[in-house]
Design an enzyme around this catalytic site. Structure first.
Site, mmCIF file in Angstrom:
data_model
loop_
_atom_site.group_PDB
_atom_site.id
_atom_site.type_symbol
_atom_site.label_atom_id
_atom_site.label_comp_id
_atom_site.label_asym_id
_atom_site.label_seq_id
_atom_site.Cartn_x
_atom_site.Cartn_y
_atom_site.Cartn_z
ATOM 1 N N CYS A 26 51.441 63.049 27.748
ATOM 2 C CA CYS A 26 52.776 62.788 27.212
ATOM 3 C C CYS A 26 52.994 61.292 27.326
ATOM 4 C CB CYS A 26 53.833 63.544 28.017
ATOM 5 S SG CYS A 26 55.535 63.074 27.603
ATOM 6 N N THR A 27 53.516 60.669 26.272
ATOM 7 C CA THR A 27 53.640 59.207 26.289
ATOM 8 C C THR A 27 54.656 58.700 27.315
ATOM 9 O OG1 THR A 27 55.176 59.335 24.399
ATOM 10 C CG2 THR A 27 52.856 58.878 23.909
ATOM 11 N N HIS A 28 55.485 59.601 27.847
ATOM 12 C CA HIS A 28 56.422 59.194 28.911
ATOM 13 C C HIS A 28 55.686 58.951 30.248
ATOM 14 C CE1 HIS A 28 59.504 60.848 26.198
ATOM 15 N NE2 HIS A 28 60.408 60.249 26.941
ATOM 16 N N SER A 48 60.307 61.022 20.823
ATOM 17 C CA SER A 48 61.519 61.781 21.157
ATOM 18 C C SER A 48 62.473 60.942 21.997
ATOM 19 C CB SER A 48 61.141 63.044 21.932
ATOM 20 O OG SER A 48 60.483 62.691 23.138
ATOM 21 N N GLY A 104 59.852 68.611 24.234
ATOM 22 C CA GLY A 104 58.960 69.581 24.889
ATOM 23 C C GLY A 104 59.403 71.036 24.868
ATOM 24 N N CYS A 156 54.344 60.398 20.170
ATOM 25 C CA CYS A 156 54.846 61.524 20.959
ATOM 26 C C CYS A 156 53.830 62.652 20.837
ATOM 27 C CB CYS A 156 56.205 61.960 20.395
ATOM 28 S SG CYS A 156 56.853 63.492 21.097
#
Length: 272
Positions: free
Chosen positions: A187-189, A12, A44, A74
């Site tokens: 979450c990949t962030h 995203s 999200g 993601c």
């Protein structure tokens, strides 16, 4: 489609760069395409149907470049859309990311694991099935913690600001108070704020807390799938190209700041 074809990776926004880092390290000869759907970030809070539509549109875009495999980097998009992608492209190797509940269950000593993720991931059927399946076998209690706004802070490059620290403390502290000794970054962030998470953990507890990031298993699974199909690129320098539906300079800056590289980036109209 041969071994020289590229691998498409999308998220995203810039969170998937945490997965791309592992893929790049494991597969240095590959040609990689990274698509940041920053014009629609974050996923999200979006309806599932919208995430499915965006994911299918991005898959189609990457396949125009003859991608030999897709990585859905993601968690929210994996939970919502990986089934639809696999149904549309049944012969294509597709790897998704899911919260590392299984490795976390193996690590925990207290039997309590905190899962930091987006609301979309935590409310998905895929997450509920995974949690129930692992809890039934291990008796581990998983505490879901929606981290509203944290992916946004990473997108803005605020990895260590006071506002981000306040958010992280508000999400981490209740998990520790409830006895969690292992945290899953769902979450990949979130791996990009790991130094901040560790700093806050040092202030809120003296107990050792394990943190699980799922980027490495994703890269290993990709290597396995490409090996099985004899699609690994054996020689030649690897390449990387970026695409974004957001700001070109933001993705260029993220590549530089987060990974220390400066690949070419192309801006794509958000309707693509």
């Amino acid at each position: 489609m041969g071994a020289d074809a590229p691998i498409g990776v999308f998220d995203s926004g810039i969170g998937g760069l945490s997965v791309l880092k592992y893929i790049h390290a494991c597969l240095p000869n590959e040609q990689l395409l990274y698509f940041a759907d920053s014009g629609f970030a974050p996923y999200g809070g979006r309806p599932e149907s919208e995430i499915v539509a965006r994911s299918l549109a991005i898959a189609e875009f990457l396949l125009q470049y003859n991608a030999k495999a897709l990585v859905v980097a993601c968690n929210t998009a994996t939970a919502a859309a990986i089934k639809a992608i696999r149904e549309r492209y049944p012969t294509l190797p597709v790897v998704g990311v899911e919260p590392g509940l299984k490795p976390a269950a193996a690590l925990t000593k207290t039997g309590t694991v905190g899962v930091m993720a987006t609301k979309g991931t935590l409310s998905s059927d895929k997450f509920h099935q995974l949690r129930e399946q692992i809890s039934a076998v291990t008796n581990v209690v998983f505490l879901p913690q929606p981290c509203i706004g944290l992916a946004d802070q990473v997108e803005k490059g605020e990895l260590h600001s006071a506002a981000t620290a306040t958010l992280v403390r508000g999400y981490v502290e209740p998990l520790i108070e409830q006895g969690a000794d292992t945290l899953v970054l769902g979450c990949t962030h979130y791996p990009f704020v790991l130094p901040l998470i560790e700093e806050i953990l040092a202030h809120v507890t003296t107990r050792p807390i394990a943190v699980v990031d799922t980027g490495e298993p994703v890269a290993r699974q990709l290597v396995r799938l490409l090996s099985e199909r004899a699609l690994l690129r054996q020689d030649g320098p690897g390449t990387l190209s970026g695409f974004t539906t957001g700001s070109k300079s933001s993705l260029e800056s993220a590549f530089d700041k987060l990974l220390g590289i400066r690949p070419p980036v192309m801006q794509i109209a958000a309707s693509s």
